[in-house]
Each structure stands twice: as C-alpha cells, then as structure tokens.
Scaffold this active site. Structure first.
Site, short mmCIF file in Angstrom:
data_model
loop_
_atom_site.label_atom_id
_atom_site.label_comp_id
_atom_site.label_asym_id
_atom_site.label_seq_id
_atom_site.Cartn_x
_atom_site.Cartn_y
_atom_site.Cartn_z
N SER A 199 -3.57 -10.62 3.62
CA SER A 199 -3.22 -9.60 2.62
C SER A 199 -4.14 -9.74 1.43
O SER A 199 -4.40 -10.86 0.99
CB SER A 199 -1.80 -9.80 2.11
OG SER A 199 -0.89 -9.32 3.02
N HIS A 206 -6.21 -2.46 -1.78
CA HIS A 206 -5.28 -3.32 -1.03
C HIS A 206 -5.61 -3.24 0.44
O HIS A 206 -5.97 -2.17 0.96
CB HIS A 206 -3.85 -2.80 -1.28
CG HIS A 206 -2.88 -3.20 -0.19
ND1 HIS A 206 -2.44 -2.30 0.76
CD2 HIS A 206 -2.30 -4.38 0.08
CE1 HIS A 206 -1.60 -2.93 1.57
NE2 HIS A 206 -1.50 -4.17 1.20
N ASN A 234 -4.22 -5.09 4.36
CA ASN A 234 -3.34 -6.03 5.06
C ASN A 234 -3.52 -5.84 6.56
O ASN A 234 -3.60 -4.72 7.04
CB ASN A 234 -1.87 -5.75 4.65
CG ASN A 234 -0.86 -6.47 5.51
OD1 ASN A 234 -0.11 -5.84 6.25
ND2 ASN A 234 -0.84 -7.78 5.43
N ARG A 285 -1.73 -7.68 10.13
CA ARG A 285 -0.70 -8.65 10.48
C ARG A 285 -0.33 -8.57 11.96
O ARG A 285 -0.51 -7.52 12.60
CB ARG A 285 0.54 -8.44 9.60
CG ARG A 285 1.11 -7.05 9.69
CD ARG A 285 2.20 -6.78 8.65
NE ARG A 285 2.73 -5.42 8.85
CZ ARG A 285 2.21 -4.34 8.32
NH1 ARG A 285 1.15 -4.41 7.52
NH2 ARG A 285 2.71 -3.15 8.59
N HIS A 288 10.38 8.10 -7.19
CA HIS A 288 10.92 8.33 -8.54
C HIS A 288 9.84 8.86 -9.50
O HIS A 288 10.16 9.28 -10.61
CB HIS A 288 11.61 7.08 -9.09
CG HIS A 288 10.72 5.89 -9.29
ND1 HIS A 288 10.51 4.93 -8.33
CD2 HIS A 288 9.97 5.51 -10.35
CE1 HIS A 288 9.67 4.01 -8.80
NE2 HIS A 288 9.33 4.34 -10.02
N GLY A 312 10.63 -15.17 1.71
CA GLY A 312 9.17 -15.40 1.78
C GLY A 312 8.70 -16.17 0.55
O GLY A 312 9.47 -16.39 -0.39
#
Lengths: 296, 296
Positions: free
Chosen positions: B90, B104, B106, B108, B169, B256
């Site tokens: 990550s 960003h 990642n 996995r 939101h 985690g």
C-alpha cells in the site's frame, strides 16, 4: 407537561446564552450566524467563530428538524416508520493554547409521532495535557448538577462517557471523560420537565466550567514542541470524530448537514508516523491517563 | 501455479523497487524502515519518509499476515471459519507542492485454507487542482496496462474506482479516479499467474505515472491561497480515509496495525467552516470536476 415547541425554544435560548458567555470569557471572539433550512423540514442556526484570544475555532450549533423517519433511522435507532422531530444544541471549542483543553457539549431531544420521546446529551473534556486537579474540578461540577436530579446519574453517565468517548484503534479515551446519556425519559424518579431542566442546567454550566479551565491555562506559554503535541492531539480528535463517534457517523450517513456536523473538526491537525512521547514526559503522562474508569 | 510464498516475495520486491524509484524521482527522500511482527502471525515492513524535495510525507507499506479468520472477517468478507493468509503493498504520497497530486496505490492477495483466493488493488490520483490533460495521461497509462490483460478491465475497474473513491457526505469523488478491483481470480480469460503479473505491472507502472505528474507540477510556484487550498483538500482526504474507505475501516475495526493503516493520513490538514471557492476560479473548476463518470 412541556411540549416540543417549548423544548425547541429552550434550546434556542441556550445557544444564545452560551454564545454570549463564550464571547465574554474569550474577550475577543465573534460568532458568525449561519441560518439554514432543511428541504425535508426544519433547519438550524450554526454559529461559528475563529481566532479569538483563547478559542481558535468554536462552533455552537442549534437545530430543530422534522420529517419522515428514514430507513437509515429505522435501522440505527431500532424504530418503525412515522414522523420525527429532533432538536439539539452541539458545541465544540478548539483553543489555541495547548494548556487549555478542547471541550464538547451536546443536549438533544427526539420525539416520534407515536408519542415516544427521549433526551440525550453529554459534556466531555479533552485536555492536550492531562492535569488531574483540573479533571477533578470538571468532574466535581458535573457531579453536583447530576446529583440534584438523581444520585445515580453521575456514576452511570460518567461510565457511559468513558465507553462512548473511546478510540479502540488507539486504546485511548478521547480525554478525561465527563458525562454521556441517551434515551432518557420520565420515570418514577424524574419527570419530563425535570429532564429538560437537567439539560438546560448542564448547558448553563458549560461556559462556567470552561471558564475555570481557560483561566488555569490561557496564560501559560507554549513551546514549539508543545504546539506540535497539540496538533497531534487534534489529529486524535479527528480520528475519534470520523471513525468512532456514532453521532457524527449517523449524521453523515443519514443525510445530515455536513458543514454543521463537521464544524467539530479542528482548524488544523497533524499526523506523524508512530510518534512516541519521551519517557517520563508530560506527554507520556497524558497518554497513560487516557484510560477508562479513571476516578477524578 | 504460483503459491503464496511467491506472491509474498513478489510483493516484497515490488515495495523495494517502488521505494528506490521514488527516491530517484524525488531526489532528496529517505525511507525509514519499520519492521514489525503481528502477535497472531506474520508481520510487515512499513517504509515512511518525510520532507523530500517533492514528497512531504510518503509511506510504502508491505505486509504478509496469517491466522484464524476472525468473526469480524467472517462478517465483513462473508466467509466461514478457517485460516487466512493476506499480503499486500500500500502506498500513499502527499506532495508538498499543490500542483503535484496526492497518489495512492494498493495491490493485495488473500487466501483461505480451503483454497479460495483473490487479488485486489487499485491506483487513484487526487490532484489538489484538476488538470484534465494530466488526468487523461494518468488514465491512458492505466488503460494500456489493463488492456494487455483483458480489454474489459479498464472500463470495469475505472467505474469501480469512481464508486469506491467517493465521499457521499460531500457528493464528491476523492480525485480524478483511476482503477479499483477486488475479488479477482482466475477465469477462462486469465490465469492466477497472469493476475499476479497484472498486479506487479501496475506496481511497476506506479512510480512512472507519478514521475510524469511530478515533472508537470513540481516547479510551479504556490501562493499562500493555494497552500490553504491544499490543506483543505488534505482535510477531504482525511474524511474519505476515515469515514468512507472500507479498507481503512475494516483494518482499524479488525485489529490491524493502526500506525501502518493511518500512514495514509497527510502530515497536516485544515478544516474551514463552509469554505466556498470563488466563482470561475481553479478551485471551483476542481470541485466541479470531482464527479463520477468523468471520461478523461
């Protein structure tokens, strides 16, 4: 028996009173009023200010909203369909000086068209540096008000605050606690009118207990290391509010007014990877003090 | 067919390669290695650095953990009891200059003792200021890699990214999107080995697409208003990560490693009540561009 109109009006007056007292306490603080309407019914007044002598960012929000109970509300609040009315006052103050604590207060009232109602609320204190004497003063003042209404309130509500204002992923309480209560309704020992009175008395107490804390901290100088620590603690405040605070999450997920909900966030926050305070420092003492069940 | 040991080792090498390329790209960046063990099994290496020429805070985390499937995992991942293995890389980079985007990535891999497995991952770009040409370059590069493996991947994964990297939101996407995928396993059109290769190729692409973005922005001067805007956008990044990111929430709630999960947070973030950009400003253009389904 009091009705929702009287409760709304009492909360609206409470907002005014608190804003006026906070301006006196700060000496150089101006609230800007933001009046807003909610499409589905009701509205509110969010008062926010910046850069006072003491308060760097402060918000005192009043709202009174109504409408159909949404599916989200049915699920979260375990209730059926119907029409609801909700009113409340919420406050978060972020002081500039690290030696003055962050403080939060909320009182709220919820009513359903079937006649069900309850009050909720709480006050909690988040010192950047825990000072046991100051935590004790704060708790003593809350205990005094609680005891006037029901001698079981303080011990119940302070344990509730420890559980509510807790950050599991940090294994820390948000601060030195205070009181938290929810689903409070009339019983053999208290009437609806008295519960409202309890909420208003807590609201009136709020600026007074804050003034005590302000006076004890505002003239203490702040080093650059302490400023850094303040900003890291503000980061934790953000984490609690966004990850753990059920009120914030419910508000954001149920279509509440984002700006009014997130006025609780600090003006500025820092994060640093795996920050460890020095041994035997005030910072370390603070972290060790942020545990459930501390008796102040 | 590749096994979990080979996948772990490929991800570990990927972390090394990316860190080394990021240091070259920045010119003045040092990663500090934090090796950690997990009591229940496995561990990781979280590499973080601060205050490079370009990257103000960057983290590249590798982990490979195993243990019993917890109740939380059973609920969230809709699976039965058993033993799991999970490994991944990550990355989040927060640049100093407002004209360089946050990025960003990642990748996995998850495997259960019953033989079930899947890959997941994604790359997404969060410019402080949206520049359509730069968003297009980024998407083109991702499309090229996707198309080498399956011509349906890009359109599927970019729509998935728009849905995943969304802040309800705020009614805003986190940035200009990218790709996101989950539960990817072998099928008629792709083998397990090829999926790993796809993940590694995306990982190798990551520093290269970032370098393009860095070169386009790093020498542009930043005004104090733009700095303020950067910090407000970082506030939104915090909101997404703590309120909306399912990966972060699952990580924090399932026990985690908090510091590795929250290395994604910016070094500093600001919040301002009801901030509104000026009409026809670059800030307003950016907000208007943060919508699902923009085609770059």
């Amino acid at each position: 028996m009091i009705d929702k109109t009287q409760i709304r009006s009492a909360f609206e007056s409470l907002q005014k009173h608190i804003c006026s007292r906070l301006c006196e306490i700060d000496g150089n603080f101006v609230f800007h009023e933001d009046n807003w309407k909610r499409t589905e019914g009701g509205g509110g007044r969010t008062n926010v200010g910046l850069n006072g002598n003491v308060i760097e960012k402060g918000g005192v929000a009043f709202s009174a909203v109504h409408g159909s109970v949404t599916l989200e509300m049915q699920e979260q609040l375990k209730m059926g369909a119907g029409v609801f009315f909700a009113t409340g006052v919420s406050i978060v103050l972020h002081p500039n000086n690290v030696h003055v604590p962050i403080i939060h207060m909320n009182v709220r009232y919820f009513e359903l068209s079937n006649g069900t109602y309850w009050f909720g609320g709480g006050i909690d204190l988040t010192p950047h540096y825990v000072v046991p004497k100051q935590a004790k003063m704060f708790h003593d003042a809350l205990r005094n008000v609680c005891d006037k209404y029901d001698t079981s309130f303080y011990s119940k509500f302070t344990a509730w605050a420890d559980d509510y204002f807790f950050i599991p992923h940090r294994n820390e309480t948000r601060g030195v606690g205070g009181i938290f209560f929810d689903q409070l309704k009339e019983s053999e020992s208290i009437t609806k009118d008295q519960i409202l009175q309890f909420c208003i008395e807590l609201g009136n107490l709020f600026p007074e207990v804050y003034e005590e804390q302000v006076l004890l901290g505002k003239n203490t100088e702040m080093t650059s290391d302490q400023l850094k620590w303040r900003n890291l603690r503000r980061g934790r405040y953000v984490e609690f509010n966004l990850v753990n605070d059920r009120g914030t999450k419910f508000g954001l997920h149920s279509g509440g007014r984002t700006e009014s909900i997130l006025m609780s966030l600090p003006p500025l926050a820092n994060w640093e990877y795996d920050f460890m305070p020095q041994e035997n420092s005030q910072e370390e003492f603070t972290l060790k003090s942020l545990v459930k069940g501390a008796s102040w």
